[in-house]
Design an enzyme around this catalytic site. Sequence first.
Site, PDB file in Angstrom:
ATOM      1  N   LYS A  88       0.843  -1.204   0.000  1.00  0.00           N
ATOM      2  CA  LYS A  88       0.000   0.000   0.000  1.00  0.00           C
ATOM      3  C   LYS A  88       0.878   1.255   0.000  1.00  0.00           C
ATOM      4  CE  LYS A  88      -3.870  -2.489   1.960  1.00  0.00           C
ATOM      5  NZ  LYS A  88      -4.537  -3.029   3.147  1.00  0.00           N
ATOM      6  N   GLN A 102      -5.108  -1.756   9.259  1.00  0.00           N
ATOM      7  CA  GLN A 102      -4.981  -3.101   8.686  1.00  0.00           C
ATOM      8  C   GLN A 102      -5.593  -4.150   9.620  1.00  0.00           C
ATOM      9  OE1 GLN A 102      -3.775  -3.665   5.580  1.00  0.00           O
ATOM     10  NE2 GLN A 102      -4.157  -5.842   5.766  1.00  0.00           N
ATOM     11  N   ASP A 148     -11.573   2.172   3.366  1.00  0.00           N
ATOM     12  CA  ASP A 148     -11.889   0.743   3.265  1.00  0.00           C
ATOM     13  C   ASP A 148     -13.398   0.524   3.076  1.00  0.00           C
ATOM     14  OD1 ASP A 148      -9.742  -1.114   3.486  1.00  0.00           O
ATOM     15  OD2 ASP A 148      -9.440  -0.559   5.584  1.00  0.00           O
TER      16      ASP A 148
HETATM   17  N1  GUN Z   1      -7.033  -7.161   5.762  1.00  0.00           N
HETATM   18  C1  GUN Z   1      -7.265  -7.930   4.661  1.00  0.00           C
HETATM   19  N2  GUN Z   1      -7.825  -7.184   3.695  1.00  0.00           N
HETATM   20  C2  GUN Z   1      -7.965  -5.925   4.182  1.00  0.00           C
HETATM   21  C3  GUN Z   1      -8.463  -4.712   3.643  1.00  0.00           C
HETATM   22  O1  GUN Z   1      -8.934  -4.631   2.498  1.00  0.00           O
HETATM   23  N3  GUN Z   1      -8.398  -3.633   4.476  1.00  0.00           N
HETATM   24  C4  GUN Z   1      -7.924  -3.696   5.738  1.00  0.00           C
HETATM   25  N4  GUN Z   1      -7.938  -2.602   6.470  1.00  0.00           N
HETATM   26  N5  GUN Z   1      -7.451  -4.822   6.269  1.00  0.00           N
HETATM   27  C5  GUN Z   1      -7.466  -5.918   5.490  1.00  0.00           C
END
Ligand code: GUN
Length: 279
Positions: free
Chosen positions: A52, A96, A119
Site C-alpha cells: 500500500k 490493517q 476501506d
Molecule cells: N485485511 C485484509 N484485507 C484488508 C483490507 O482490504 N483492508 C484492511 N484494512 N485490512 C485488510
Amino acid sequence: MAKIIDGKVISAKVKAQVKEETDKLKTQGISIGLAVVIVGDNPASRVYVNNKKKACAEVGFESFEYALPEETTQEELLELVKQLNADERVNGILVQLPLPKHIDENAVINTIRPDKDVDAFHPENVGHIMIGDFSFLPCTPAGVMEMLAQTGIDVDGKNCVVIGRSNIVGKPMAMLLLHKNATVTICHSHTKNLKEICSNADVLVAAVGKARFVSADMVKEGAVVIDVGMNRLENGKLCGDVDYEACFDKAGYITPVPGGVGPMTIAMLMKNTLTSAKK
Ligand code: GUN
C-alpha cells in the site's frame, strides 16, 4: 482454455488515472495523504501494508505509517484514530485487519471518520453500499467489479455465486453484483449443495480463505472464475482459493494468484483516497 484476467495490467491503468488526477490537484497546491495503521507483526499484514505504501508513492500520495506494537491497548489505538480523524494532511485512514485479539475491531472501525474510511468498513458506508448510494466501495469487491467491467463482462441477468460471507469481501461483493442486476447466491460453510450451486454459476467468486478449495467439478464450462484467495502454502508460495491448473481448461475467464485480485484491491484503495481528497 480460459482467458486470463490480468490484475497487474488493469490495476496499472487505474493507478495511472489516479496519478493523472493527483498531479492536477498538486498544481493547485492540494496534496493527498493516506494513513496506514498496523498493529503487531502479522507477516501477511506487513506485506499488504508495504504494498500500500509503494502504491501511494507510485500515484503521488503522501503515506503516513503507524506501526504499533502487539501490546497496544484499544484505548491507545482509538486515540491514534481520533488524532488521524482530525489531521488535515490525512484524507484516508486504513487500519490493517486483523487486529490483535484484545482489540475490538468494530470499535476501531466505528471510530474512523466515515469520510476518511477508504476501506468502506464503517457502518455508515456499509449502509450506503446497501442502498446503492455510495462514494466509497470496499476495495476488494470494487476491484473485482473493475476487472469484470474492463474485461467487457456484463453480469446483468447472470447467475453469480459468491463463496464466503465476510463483511470485507463476501457480503459487499454480493451487493455490488446485485446492483449490476446479477442473480446472486451467497454460499458459506453451512451451504448444503455447494457443488451443485457453484456449477450453475456464470460468474463464480471464491472468497473462502482455503487453498485450492474450488475444484474443476464446481466450475461450469465457460464460467468466469474470480479468485479472491491469498493463501500461503507450506513451501512459502502464494495460492488462491481456486485450483487454478485444474479449472483453467474449463473456465472461460480466470484470475491468477498472485497477479489477479490482489493488485486491484490496492489500486481501488488509491482511487478511494483520491475520492476522499476531492470531497
Ligand atoms: N485485511 C485484509 N484485507 C484488508 C483490507 O482490504 N483492508 C484492511 N484494512 N485490512 C485488510
